[in-house]
Design a protein around this motif. Structure first.
Motif, PDB file in Angstrom:
ATOM      1  N   UNK A 308      54.104 -44.477-205.793  1.00 35.17           N
ATOM      2  CA  UNK A 308      55.331 -44.533-206.598  1.00 35.17           C
ATOM      3  C   UNK A 308      56.087 -43.215-206.441  1.00 35.17           C
ATOM      4  N   UNK A 309      57.365 -43.252-206.797  1.00 36.13           N
ATOM      5  CA  UNK A 309      58.118 -42.023-207.018  1.00 36.13           C
ATOM      6  C   UNK A 309      58.009 -41.672-208.498  1.00 36.13           C
ATOM      7  N   UNK A 359      62.949 -58.578-203.023  1.00 33.96           N
ATOM      8  CA  UNK A 359      61.731 -59.092-202.398  1.00 33.96           C
ATOM      9  C   UNK A 359      60.512 -58.899-203.278  1.00 33.96           C
ATOM     10  N   UNK A 360      60.671 -58.187-204.392  1.00 30.93           N
ATOM     11  CA  UNK A 360      59.594 -58.084-205.379  1.00 30.93           C
ATOM     12  C   UNK A 360      58.419 -57.231-204.954  1.00 30.93           C
ATOM     13  N   UNK A 361      58.557 -56.443-203.866  1.00 33.53           N
ATOM     14  CA  UNK A 361      57.384 -55.677-203.436  1.00 33.53           C
ATOM     15  C   UNK A 361      57.670 -54.187-203.347  1.00 33.53           C
ATOM     16  N   UNK A 362      58.610 -53.708-204.121  1.00 34.44           N
ATOM     17  CA  UNK A 362      58.873 -52.272-204.131  1.00 34.44           C
ATOM     18  C   UNK A 362      60.340 -51.977-203.956  1.00 34.44           C
ATOM     19  N   UNK A 366      58.641 -48.028-199.017  1.00 33.23           N
ATOM     20  CA  UNK A 366      57.204 -47.871-198.956  1.00 33.23           C
ATOM     21  C   UNK A 366      56.569 -47.524-200.275  1.00 33.23           C
ATOM     22  N   UNK A 367      57.330 -47.598-201.372  1.00 36.14           N
ATOM     23  CA  UNK A 367      56.769 -47.336-202.689  1.00 36.14           C
ATOM     24  C   UNK A 367      56.923 -48.558-203.570  1.00 36.14           C
ATOM     25  N   UNK A 368      56.190 -48.543-204.682  1.00 38.53           N
ATOM     26  CA  UNK A 368      56.286 -49.618-205.665  1.00 38.53           C
ATOM     27  C   UNK A 368      57.476 -49.445-206.595  1.00 38.53           C
ATOM     28  N   UNK A 369      58.192 -48.344-206.464  1.00 36.39           N
ATOM     29  CA  UNK A 369      59.346 -48.090-207.324  1.00 36.39           C
ATOM     30  C   UNK A 369      59.278 -46.690-207.899  1.00 36.39           C
ATOM     31  N   UNK A 370      60.111 -46.456-208.891  1.00 33.14           N
ATOM     32  CA  UNK A 370      60.283 -45.125-209.457  1.00 33.14           C
ATOM     33  C   UNK A 370      60.002 -45.135-210.949  1.00 33.14           C
ATOM     34  N   UNK A 371      59.393 -44.044-211.420  1.00 35.62           N
ATOM     35  CA  UNK A 371      59.183 -43.807-212.838  1.00 35.62           C
ATOM     36  C   UNK A 371      59.955 -42.552-213.219  1.00 35.62           C
ATOM     37  N   UNK A 372      60.740 -42.635-214.305  1.00 37.12           N
ATOM     38  CA  UNK A 372      61.484 -41.494-214.825  1.00 37.12           C
ATOM     39  C   UNK A 372      60.926 -41.127-216.195  1.00 37.12           C
ATOM     40  N   UNK A 373      60.516 -39.876-216.367  1.00 37.26           N
ATOM     41  CA  UNK A 373      59.982 -39.416-217.638  1.00 37.26           C
ATOM     42  C   UNK A 373      60.698 -38.148-218.080  1.00 37.26           C
ATOM     43  N   UNK A 402      59.308 -52.247-212.731  1.00 42.23           N
ATOM     44  CA  UNK A 402      58.113 -52.921-213.273  1.00 42.23           C
ATOM     45  C   UNK A 402      56.837 -52.639-212.501  1.00 42.23           C
ATOM     46  N   UNK A 403      56.880 -52.689-211.179  1.00 46.56           N
ATOM     47  CA  UNK A 403      55.659 -52.460-210.400  1.00 46.56           C
ATOM     48  C   UNK A 403      55.180 -51.018-210.522  1.00 46.56           C
ATOM     49  N   UNK A 404      56.125 -50.089-210.571  1.00 46.77           N
ATOM     50  CA  UNK A 404      55.761 -48.684-210.718  1.00 46.77           C
ATOM     51  C   UNK A 404      55.168 -48.412-212.102  1.00 46.77           C
ATOM     52  N   UNK A 405      55.709 -49.071-213.113  1.00 41.32           N
ATOM     53  CA  UNK A 405      55.170 -48.901-214.461  1.00 41.32           C
ATOM     54  C   UNK A 405      53.735 -49.416-214.540  1.00 41.32           C
ATOM     55  N   UNK A 406      53.480 -50.576-213.974  1.00 40.26           N
ATOM     56  CA  UNK A 406      52.113 -51.113-213.978  1.00 40.26           C
ATOM     57  C   UNK A 406      51.156 -50.187-213.250  1.00 40.26           C
TER      58      UNK A 406
END
Length: 423
Positions: A308-309, A359-362, A366-373, A402-406
């Motif tokens: 993830x990012x 496409x539901x796969x990131x 090459x990542x599952x997505x991004x998380x911002x905190x 969603x994928x990055x959060x999981x």
């Protein structure tokens, strides 16, 4: 104003200032070194208007602790004795001192910082977040004396000869916890604690240790027995230790039991007579000092794989004070975590939480997505045991694809943090 390390000549002015701030009697009358295992820093009174030679305007001690973290170990700066002289309060000295503490933790290579606040709000302004609360129960001994004997176990007095077994068992049984202090020297004396402290080890017929119970007999009104810890490998072991505690029913009616967060002992307690102990609930606050170091200290679940990012924003201290803010690619594979800094923006401007992912796969990179905190969400989550949904319920800044959060929830799973500062 100039911040400096405190020396033996500063010990009496510092102790005089903290005694006035927190109570207690100042008994030392001459210079002496500060205790080992800590870095004392402060500001001279002469740095400020109205200052007097030989006095401190402010000071604090940074403990060099290590804590458990996701099956690994992280360095932690424990902040203690942070005080500002009454003559210099209200002019921003506190903020400069705490910012210097954070910067010094970073310079000392610490991944996180921890403190026990009397006023959480003033520390929250500098990125600290409540992560744990102390728990104490008053337990009627009538509930424990009826427990049946546990076969295959017997008790051993803890003496100077058997104390190393207790220390080893503590480290083993808390290794998978989050935020528990390793209780190492020189910050923790390795000999018998004294001051009425006693303990029992629980072993089997082969001499293998399975748990321990420690307490201090307290004179005067009240429960009369402060139980510091009950740790056991299994519910079977915890029941054996609770039954031993029930033997005090010949002289006491109740005991006070200190607990970890969601302590397994709670499931073994019989009866329904336990109640919260009176008095204030102690809080524990933590702050991320180095995001990458906190993640690298952890072990990843063996079955978790992906990247993830992670983006952490910190508006509470100036840029460069510590290594909490930034952007990283976080990868889990084969039980380990890799954290690589990510400079600059992606060609598409970078994934943002909530962006469409057809496409539901990131996010296509090459990542599952991004998380911002934000810094408060990062300080809550990176110590483990909480989810992004928990952070959002508290009103903290936590958004993710969603994928990055999981993925991040699975990476940081585990027991909620517990901090117990002595045996």
């Amino acid at each position: 104003m100039r911040m400096r390390d405190l020396t033996a000549d500063d010990y009496v002015p510092y102790r005089t200032m903290t005694s006035g701030a927190f109570g207690g009697v100042m008994e030392d009358t001459g210079p002496r070194p500060f205790d080992p295992g800590q870095t004392p820093i402060g500001i001279d009174s002469t740095e400020l208007p109205g200052g007097v030679e030989g006095e401190l305007a402010a000071g604090a001690r940074i403990r060099h602790d290590r804590i458990t973290l996701g099956g690994g170990v992280a360095r932690c700066g424990g902040v203690g004795g942070l005080a500002v002289h009454p003559a210099h309060r209200g002019g921003g000295v506190f903020g400069q001192l705490l910012t210097a503490v954070i910067a010094r933790c970073a310079a000392e290579g610490m991944a996180t910082s921890m403190l026990y606040p009397s006023n959480p709000s003033i520390y929250r302004r500098f990125g600290y977040q409540v992560v744990a609360r102390g728990e104490r129960l008053v337990v009627p001994l009538v509930d424990l004396q009826r427990l049946p004997p546990v076969t295959g176990r017997h008790l051993v007095p803890v003496t100077a000869a058997t104390l190393p077994r207790l220390h080893a068992l503590y480290r083993e049984l808390t290794a998978e916890d989050n935020a528990m202090l390793l209780r190492e020297g020189p910050l923790f004396e390795q000999g018998m604690p004294g001051k009425g402290w006693s303990a029992l080890l629980l072993e089997d017929e082969s001499g293998t240790d399975h748990g321990y119970l420690s307490w201090t007999r307290v004179p005067g009104p009240g429960p009369g027995l402060e139980v510091h810890e009950i740790l056991g490998r299994t519910r079977h072991d915890r029941l054996a230790l609770l039954r031993s505690l029930g033997s005090w029913s010949t002289v006491l009616e109740e005991v006070t039991l200190r607990l970890r967060t969601e302590d397994p002992v709670l499931e073994a307690l019989p009866g329904g007579g336990a109640r919260p102990a009176p008095g204030p609930v102690p809080l524990v606050m933590m702050r991320v000092i180095d995001t990458a170091a906190m993640l690298r200290a952890r072990h990843a679940p063996d079955t978790l794989r992906g990247t993830i990012r992670l983006e952490v924003a910190d508006g509470t201290v100036s840029s460069g004070t510590c290594e909490a803010a930034g952007r990283w690619r976080v990868t889990a594979a084969d039980g380990s975590i890799t954290v690589e800094p990510e400079d600059g923006e992606a060609a598409d401007g970078g994934a943002r939480a909530g962006d469409a992912d057809p496409d539901g796969d990131g996010d296509g990179t090459g990542t599952l997505g991004t998380v911002h905190l934000d810094i408060h969400a990062a300080s809550l989550l990176l110590v483990g045991g909480r989810t992004l949904a928990d952070a959002r319920r508290l009103g903290l800044g936590a958004a993710a694809d969603p994928s990055a959060e999981s993925f991040l929830d699975a990476l940081l799973a585990g027991p909620r943090p517990s901090v117990m500062d002595a045996f």
